[in-house]
Scaffold this motif. Structure first.
Motif, PDB file in Angstrom:
ATOM      1  N   LEU A 174       0.716  -1.139  -0.141  1.00 39.05           N
ATOM      2  CA  LEU A 174       0.069  -0.080   0.052  1.00 39.05           C
ATOM      3  C   LEU A 174       0.977   1.308  -0.161  1.00 39.05           C
ATOM      4  O   LEU A 174       0.423   2.389  -0.251  1.00 39.05           O
ATOM      5  N   ALA A 234       0.852   2.618  -5.665  1.00 40.45           N
ATOM      6  CA  ALA A 234      -0.485   2.445  -4.821  1.00 40.45           C
ATOM      7  C   ALA A 234      -0.773   3.895  -4.189  1.00 40.45           C
ATOM      8  O   ALA A 234      -2.182   4.164  -4.371  1.00 40.45           O
ATOM      9  N   ILE A 251      -7.572   3.253  -7.858  1.00 42.71           N
ATOM     10  CA  ILE A 251      -7.370   2.092  -7.262  1.00 42.71           C
ATOM     11  C   ILE A 251      -7.867   0.788  -8.107  1.00 42.71           C
ATOM     12  O   ILE A 251      -7.130  -0.384  -7.895  1.00 42.71           O
ATOM     13  N   CYS A 294      -4.614  -4.035  -2.322  1.00 44.68           N
ATOM     14  CA  CYS A 294      -5.046  -2.662  -2.811  1.00 44.68           C
ATOM     15  C   CYS A 294      -6.680  -3.172  -3.035  1.00 44.68           C
ATOM     16  O   CYS A 294      -7.588  -2.246  -2.747  1.00 44.68           O
TER      17      CYS A 294
END
Length: 293
Positions: free
Chosen positions: A51, A56, A229, A248
């Motif tokens: 993350l 990300a 995302i 994710c």
């Protein structure tokens, strides 16, 4: 002695409940648990590392930015459309209602293609946009437009039933007493629709953060620039980075769970207010109820 017909209906009821729970468990609960299991299978440090990667983090920032831009626009135009459709009769009202339902019927991929045909380099407005150095497709404006297209009806659909059921008698009374438009809206209309409005805003925000189809078409999948995302999850999965992809994806699932919790809190507060209003109506005159509520 229990009547045989009642006992048979009770058995059918429990059978249907069991089938429903089994279906929901296999279709929703098991995949959801599998996402969190796969995300944490390599350990919590690996999960946080996935993350905290640059791509990300940029995807998370873009997703939140798109949601922050689209939410107030959805709320404003949702209020305007719901107010218009519930309080006025005009030519083309049925057509407008149909157009509002259109994003719920059209595939998000088709919506993205429509935006490309309008704002792409070879689209209807593409030449003018290129001449003025304005980027829409493969940029933030295109992602916001695609998100607005698929989320716009949610606020309207949440407000319309309440506005139609409550009517506009209170607004007309306030208008007769000389109240201004803004006073009527903020002191009469908004208090009675605040819970449906909040409910619709929560739904629209959740859909905005999880939208894939329309955003995938207009984004161009440019790393660190136009990947949200959901798009980032697809890229990671296609590159066989399964732990990062599930990490994710679990973030999106967590956002969905929080959305459901917020919806339940809103529904609970609305039910409690209705119960309080009902109890007050048993003991107080109408004038006292209005001042108390």
């Amino acid at each position: 002695m229990i009547h045989p017909q009642y006992q048979e209906s009770r058995y059918w009821r429990w059978l249907l409940i069991g089938i429903s729970l089994l279906f929901l468990t296999l279709l929703l609960l098991v995949p959801l648990l599998a996402i969190f299991y796969q995300a944490l299978a390599a350990g919590l440090p690996t999960f946080w590392l996935a993350l905290r990667e640059t791509e990300a983090l940029n995807a998370i920032k873009l997703t939140l930015l798109v949601a922050l831009i689209s939410l107030p626009i959805n709320v404003f135009f949702g209020l305007v459309m719901a107010w218009l459709l519930s309080n006025f009769d005009f030519k083309g009202k049925n057509l407008l209602t149909t157009l509002i339902d259109l994003p719920l019927s059209v595939s998000p991929v088709v919506a993205g293609l429509m935006l490309v045909l309008l704002f792409g380099i070879n689209g209807l407005f593409g030449v003018w946009l290129d001449a003025n150095d304005i980027e829409v497709i493969f940029a933030l404006p295109g992602i916001v437009l695609a998100t607005l297209f698929v989320t716009f009806p949610l606020v309207v659909k949440s407000l319309l039933p309440t506005l139609k059921s409550l009517g506009n008698s209170e607004e007309q009374a306030a208008l007769t007493l000389g109240a201004s438009f803004w006073a009527i809206f903020f002191r009469v209309t908004l208090p009675k629709i605040k819970w449906p409005l909040l409910y619709g805003a929560i739904l629209a925000n959740a859909r905005a953060m999880g939208e894939f189809g329309a955003v995938s078409v207009v984004s161009g999948h440019i790393r660190n620039q136009t990947n949200t995302i959901p798009l980032h999850v697809e890229i990671l999965y296609n590159e066989y980075q399964f732990t990062a992809a599930f990490a994710c994806a679990s973030l999106l699932a967590l956002l969905a769970i929080l959305t459901l919790l917020l919806q339940n809190v809103v529904a609970y507060l609305q039910r409690r207010k209705r119960r309080q209003h009902t109890r007050l109506s048993d003991y107080l005159p109408d004038t006292a109820i209005e001042s108390a509520v």
